[in-house]
Motif scaffolding. Structure first.
Motif, mmCIF file in Angstrom:
data_model
loop_
_atom_site.group_PDB
_atom_site.id
_atom_site.type_symbol
_atom_site.label_atom_id
_atom_site.label_comp_id
_atom_site.label_asym_id
_atom_site.label_seq_id
_atom_site.Cartn_x
_atom_site.Cartn_y
_atom_site.Cartn_z
ATOM 1 N N GLN A 76 0.989 -1.172 0.019
ATOM 2 C CA GLN A 76 -0.048 -0.210 0.163
ATOM 3 C C GLN A 76 0.834 1.272 0.093
ATOM 4 O O GLN A 76 1.674 1.506 0.901
ATOM 5 N N ARG A 128 -4.225 6.432 -1.148
ATOM 6 C CA ARG A 128 -2.917 5.713 -1.489
ATOM 7 C C ARG A 128 -2.134 6.401 -2.555
ATOM 8 O O ARG A 128 -2.974 6.831 -3.437
ATOM 9 N N GLN A 170 -13.814 2.305 1.697
ATOM 10 C CA GLN A 170 -13.695 0.832 1.728
ATOM 11 C C GLN A 170 -14.941 0.494 2.872
ATOM 12 O O GLN A 170 -15.156 1.499 3.539
ATOM 13 N N PHE A 222 -2.678 -11.629 3.862
ATOM 14 C CA PHE A 222 -2.985 -10.612 4.608
ATOM 15 C C PHE A 222 -2.185 -10.504 6.227
ATOM 16 O O PHE A 222 -2.252 -11.583 6.717
ATOM 17 N N THR A 252 -4.577 -11.284 9.027
ATOM 18 C CA THR A 252 -5.383 -12.440 9.138
ATOM 19 C C THR A 252 -4.639 -13.728 8.949
ATOM 20 O O THR A 252 -3.811 -13.766 8.021
ATOM 21 N N GLY A 272 -11.198 -8.789 0.492
ATOM 22 C CA GLY A 272 -10.102 -9.490 1.116
ATOM 23 C C GLY A 272 -10.671 -9.854 2.624
ATOM 24 O O GLY A 272 -11.264 -9.222 3.169
ATOM 25 N N SER A 273 -10.184 -11.093 2.963
ATOM 26 C CA SER A 273 -10.757 -11.561 4.356
ATOM 27 C C SER A 273 -9.782 -12.297 5.063
ATOM 28 O O SER A 273 -8.768 -12.984 4.452
ATOM 29 N N ALA A 316 -12.320 -11.001 9.778
ATOM 30 C CA ALA A 316 -12.430 -9.875 9.328
ATOM 31 C C ALA A 316 -12.421 -9.489 7.958
ATOM 32 O O ALA A 316 -12.053 -10.593 7.172
ATOM 33 N N PHE A 317 -12.865 -8.559 7.180
ATOM 34 C CA PHE A 317 -12.913 -8.434 5.846
ATOM 35 C C PHE A 317 -12.846 -6.926 5.486
ATOM 36 O O PHE A 317 -13.119 -6.141 6.220
ATOM 37 N N GLY A 318 -12.516 -6.741 4.186
ATOM 38 C CA GLY A 318 -12.404 -5.273 3.609
ATOM 39 C C GLY A 318 -12.792 -5.345 2.040
ATOM 40 O O GLY A 318 -12.199 -6.208 1.456
HETATM 41 N N1 DAH Z 1 -6.964 -3.994 4.269
HETATM 42 C C1 DAH Z 1 -6.979 -4.850 3.171
HETATM 43 C C2 DAH Z 1 -6.763 -3.702 2.003
HETATM 44 O O1 DAH Z 1 -6.887 -2.657 1.992
HETATM 45 C C3 DAH Z 1 -8.283 -5.322 2.988
HETATM 46 C C4 DAH Z 1 -8.610 -6.297 3.920
HETATM 47 C C5 DAH Z 1 -8.165 -7.787 3.732
HETATM 48 C C6 DAH Z 1 -9.484 -6.090 5.190
HETATM 49 C C7 DAH Z 1 -8.443 -8.676 4.730
HETATM 50 C C8 DAH Z 1 -9.514 -6.967 6.031
HETATM 51 C C9 DAH Z 1 -9.127 -8.530 5.889
HETATM 52 O O2 DAH Z 1 -10.059 -6.674 7.221
HETATM 53 O O3 DAH Z 1 -9.411 -9.251 6.896
HETATM 54 O O4 DAH Z 1 -6.600 -4.305 0.967
#
Ligand code: DAH
Length: 345
Positions: A153, A199, A213, A253, A256, A287-288, A310-312
């Motif tokens: 990033q 970014r 996000q 990630f 996680t 992503g998660s 978690a996921f994003g």
């Molecule tokens: N933070 C990651 C991104 O910006 C996305 C992400 C991936 C968030 C996995 C999460 C996760 O909480 O578990 O690319």
């Protein structure tokens, strides 16, 4: 007293029959009946000539008389409306100016829909600052200073780190809000965090230096990867309809373990293959993974007792699939011709 009552009845009749078409006529009515020397006041003065035992009854008649005059005045004023102030040279029969109602920004429409789907699953909304410190954006999320994944990033630094101070930056992901939530709440935690992230990317149709996000975090006892899959499957079905297909691919990630990316069947070509899905029929949307024990430990949450997922995901990506917008720049150019096409979800 009989004569007085007779008189009041005649005047009341006169009041009821009054017609006034100009403000001058209305004002004349007011002065005649309700002015300081008007007929209502006049009649009130007659009270002293009424014998004591009839005063009560006469008082009530007087009061009704006064109310009748006041109500009529209100009606006359209302009937005049605004036309009393209108210039006679204005043609009120001409059509008026068009009244344009604003529309919600497509990204807000999509974000609101995303939030409402997760709210139905019991997720609360959490927010955090866009200017973050290094710890919440990186350190707490298991990315220590020398971690190579920081390069994933490209970060805008507001202030470089010094001997005494860590750096300040524009958050590169909403995962920083996870850190803020774990800092202030104890499990069970179930939040989604919508927000803008930054970014250092060259602006093009496919990339922008800021985007949006929605992050999710669920920590409790016995939370499993199956819960993660079911939650996200529910989400995409609500968002895109029951026919959407999903697949999970192993990924990496730092925050996680295990980690996975989720793809959905391309909503633009229904999986047949197009430019958006690069002819694969699948589009990556998020992503998660299961929250890394190091992240939990950073907030004194016992990883032996609690687990979490978690996921994003990117709001622009979801909006692109929903509305078939292929150029990310459109979302921030404020072109009304584009924005006005999105009236509702
Ligand atoms: N933070 C990651 C991104 O910006 C996305 C992400 C991936 C968030 C996995 C999460 C996760 O909480 O578990 O690319």
């Amino acid at each position: 007293m009989e004569a007085l009552i007779q008189q009041i009845e005649t005047i009341t009749q006169e009041i009821q029959n009054t017609v006034a078409t100009t403000s001058a006529e209305v004002e004349a009515f007011r002065i005649k009946y309700l002015g300081t020397k008007g007929l209502v006041k006049n009649m009130m003065g007659e009270m002293k000539s009424v014998p004591n035992e009839q005063k009560k009854e006469f008082g009530q008649i007087l009061n009704a008389f006064k109310v009748a005059a006041e109500e009529k005045l209100e009606i006359l004023v209302a009937a005049l409306g605004d036309t009393s102030t209108l210039d006679a040279s204005i043609d009120t029969s001409l059509p008026g100016d068009e009244f344009t109602v604003g529309t919600r920004h497509p990204l807000n429409l999509v974000r609101n829909q995303m939030v409402s789907i997760f709210k139905r699953l019991g997720f609360a909304v959490a927010e955090g600052p866009e200017i973050e410190d290094d710890w919440h954006n990186f350190g707490a999320m298991n990315l220590p200073a020398d971690h190579p994944a920081r390069d994933m990033q490209d970060t805008f630094y507001v202030q470089e780190a010094t001997e005494e101070n860590a750096s300040w930056l524009l958050r590169t992901h909403t995962s920083s809000v996870q850190a803020r939530v774990m800092e202030s709440q104890k499990p069970p935690i179930r939040v989604i965090c919508p927000g803008r992230v930054y970014r250092n990317e060259t602006i093009s149709a496919r990339a922008h230096c800021f985007f949006h996000q929605v992050e999710g975090l669920y920590i409790d006892e016995n939370v499993s990867f199956a819960d993660l899959k079911q939650t996200l499957y529910f989400f995409v079905q609500e968002m895109f309809g029951k026919d959407v297909k999903v697949r999970f691919r192993p990924s990496y990630f730092p925050f996680t373990e295990p980690s996975a990316e989720m793809d959905i069947s391309c909503q633009i070509c229904s999986g047949k293959g197009c430019n958006i899905c690069k002819h694969t029929g699948w589009v990556e949307i998020l992503g998660s993974g299961m929250v890394h024990p190091n992240v939990l430990k950073n907030f004194d949450i016992d990883p032996e007792k609690y687990t979490g997922f978690a996921f994003g995901m990117g709001v622009e990506r979801i909006a692109q699939l929903k509305y078939q917008v292929n150029d990310l720049r459109l979302y921030s150019q404020n072109d009304l011709r584009f924005l006005q096409q999105f009236k509702s979800v």
